[in-house]
Write an enzyme that holds these catalytic residues in place. Structure first.
Site, PDB file in Angstrom:
ATOM      1  N   SER A   9       2.431   5.003  -5.202  1.00 13.12           N
ATOM      2  CA  SER A   9       1.704   5.868  -4.255  1.00 13.12           C
ATOM      3  C   SER A   9       1.487   7.275  -4.795  1.00 13.12           C
ATOM      4  CB  SER A   9       2.469   5.954  -2.936  1.00 13.12           C
ATOM      5  OG  SER A   9       2.513   4.705  -2.301  1.00 13.12           O
TER       6      SER A   9
ATOM      7  N   THR B 185       0.732  -1.331   4.533  1.00  9.90           N
ATOM      8  CA  THR B 185       0.724  -1.172   5.985  1.00  9.90           C
ATOM      9  C   THR B 185       0.396  -2.501   6.672  1.00  9.90           C
ATOM     10  OG1 THR B 185      -1.638  -0.650   6.040  1.00  9.90           O
ATOM     11  CG2 THR B 185      -0.110   1.215   5.749  1.00  9.90           C
ATOM     12  N   SER B 186       0.623  -2.544   7.968  1.00 12.06           N
ATOM     13  CA  SER B 186       0.294  -3.759   8.721  1.00 12.06           C
ATOM     14  C   SER B 186      -1.191  -4.083   8.611  1.00 12.06           C
ATOM     15  CB  SER B 186       0.690  -3.586  10.190  1.00 12.06           C
ATOM     16  OG  SER B 186       2.099  -3.499  10.312  1.00 12.06           O
TER      17      SER B 186
ATOM     18  N   TRP C 199       6.171   9.729  -2.026  1.00  5.01           N
ATOM     19  CA  TRP C 199       6.909   8.764  -1.210  1.00  5.01           C
ATOM     20  C   TRP C 199       7.735   7.793  -2.058  1.00  5.01           C
ATOM     21  CZ3 TRP C 199       5.724  11.584   2.611  1.00  5.01           C
ATOM     22  CH2 TRP C 199       4.410  11.952   2.890  1.00  5.01           C
TER      23      TRP C 199
ATOM     24  N   GLU D 132       5.155  -0.436   1.431  1.00  4.39           N
ATOM     25  CA  GLU D 132       4.854  -1.683   0.704  1.00  4.39           C
ATOM     26  C   GLU D 132       3.711  -2.453   1.356  1.00  4.39           C
ATOM     27  OE1 GLU D 132       7.891  -3.959  -1.176  1.00  4.39           O
ATOM     28  OE2 GLU D 132       9.308  -2.293  -1.090  1.00  4.39           O
TER      29      GLU D 132
END
Length: 379
Positions: free
Chosen positions: A126, A365-366, A156, A363
């Site tokens: 990221s 997002t939804s 992050w 890892e």
């Protein structure tokens, strides 16, 4: 269909449960409140084999299957999600990728220490402008013949200051776009590499999350993983497995919040009887238990697919998507079951609610999981 765990898998589950309850429970609230990295606990996890579970014994690992890893992750996450994310990154994103795609020299130099927990690793993908869109790498790895010169910033990064080895995803050939990206191993003490300030996070506060800065960081060519331009594919492969780890973390958070809720409901009285006798609470517990069992089956399905060398892109994404939602929903309801006590730290569930949210973000997002799933079913 066989839903029975083997004796070995049950032994791993029991060992992880015992460690979590005896070694992690005490002090977990303090570590969360003071953002204290669990160095002592992580060292013990390495000694017990939890930091390199799926690595071959040849390189110091446990040689276990992914199902065992899921079981251990759930038990650790029931108590301390900060410890489990450190464990997940080291196992899924660092050790697995190195063993699968690294050279023998890289395995002997780095993997043997990572698998035993002597050192821990970090995965650096990221960036300030590259989160869900991993193709937009601004960090560069300029090819200088016998070495790369790395410049850029990563955001992050779990294990940001505690890691000794960092797998950095960087762009070498911008004209090739994602096919010009490389994965390069960077050691912590390399000149030009600086660890930024620690992030003050909502949850998983015991884990150390940092920005990393690279200024003319010189790394030898032999530290590249795979062929030139393999970096993006490498990142996608390790993240596919990493989703199983985070799905298991989410499952553990949900399970931990549920178990505390059942215990509290049997002890707490309202209107003259334990609140577990009130249908309003019973229904909450019923929903929690049903969703947790469904999430566990999805996690085990993904793990089984990986162990059987089948495509686990869809099953891993489904497990992470569903388990992370179950974690968030269950933790919120756990606070509700506890009432006013759920809003204070000593009852743990408010921490679990804060920890649960990140499982819907990192890892992948939804929303990204839905993209992965839809692509797979529309092939």
């Amino acid at each position: 269909m066989d839903f029975q765990l083997t004796e070995e898998q049950l032994a791993v589950q029991a060992a992880a449960r015992d460690f979590a309850q005896t070694e992690l429970w005490n002090g977990v609230i303090e570590r969360d409140e003071h953002q204290k990295f669990p160095a002592e606990q992580i060292k013990k996890m390495g000694e017990l084999g939890f930091m390199g579970m799926m690595v071959s014994p040849e390189y110091g690992g446990g040689g276990m299957d992914t199902v065992s890893y899921v079981l251990a992750m759930e038990e650790i996450s029931k108590v301390d999600a900060s410890c489990s994310v450190i464990m997940s990154v080291n196992n899924s994103l660092v050790c697995w990728g190195l063993e699968k795609y690294g050279t023998e020299e890289q395995k002997q130099k780095y993997l043997t220490k990572l698998a035993t927990g002597e050192i821990i690793g970090a995965f650096c993908l990221s960036e300030p402008e590259a989160g869900s869109d991993a193709t937009m790498q601004r960090t560069t790895a300029e090819d200088k013949g016998d070495h790369y010169l790395i410049n850029g910033t990563k955001n992050w990064i779990t294990n940001g200051s505690s890691a000794s080895v960092y797998i950095v995803i960087a762009q070498t050939n911008p004209e090739l776009k994602h096919r010009g990206i490389n994965a390069i191993i960077v050691e912590k003490d390399t000149p030009g590499f600086v660890v930024g300030l620690k992030e003050n996070k909502l949850g998983i506060r015991g884990s150390d999350t940092h920005s990393l800065m690279f200024t003319d960081v010189k790394v030898p060519k032999e530290n590249r993983i795979g062929e030139d331009g393999f970096g993006f594919k490498f990142a996608m492969q390790v993240l596919a497995g990493g989703r199983i780890g985070i799905a298991s973390q989410a499952l553990g958070i949900a399970s931990g919040a549920y178990e505390l809720s059942v215990k509290y409901a049997k002890e707490r009285k309202a209107f003259g009887v334990p609140i577990s006798q009130h249908q309003a609470i019973q229904f909450k517990l019923a929903d929690m238990a049903t969703n947790i069992d469904a999430a566990r089956l999805l996690c085990l399905q993904a793990a089984n697919d990986k162990d059987a060398h089948q495509d686990y892109a869809k099953s891993g994404a489904m497990a992470k998507l569903f388990a992370s939602k179950v974690a968030m929903d269950t933790a919120v309801e756990a606070v509700q079951v506890h009432g006013g006590y759920g809003f204070v730290k000593e009852f743990h569930v408010e921490r679990m609610m804060r920890d649960a949210k990140i499982t819907q973000i990192y890892e992948g997002t939804s929303e990204i999981q839905k993209i992965v799933i839809s692509r797979e079913i529309l092939k």
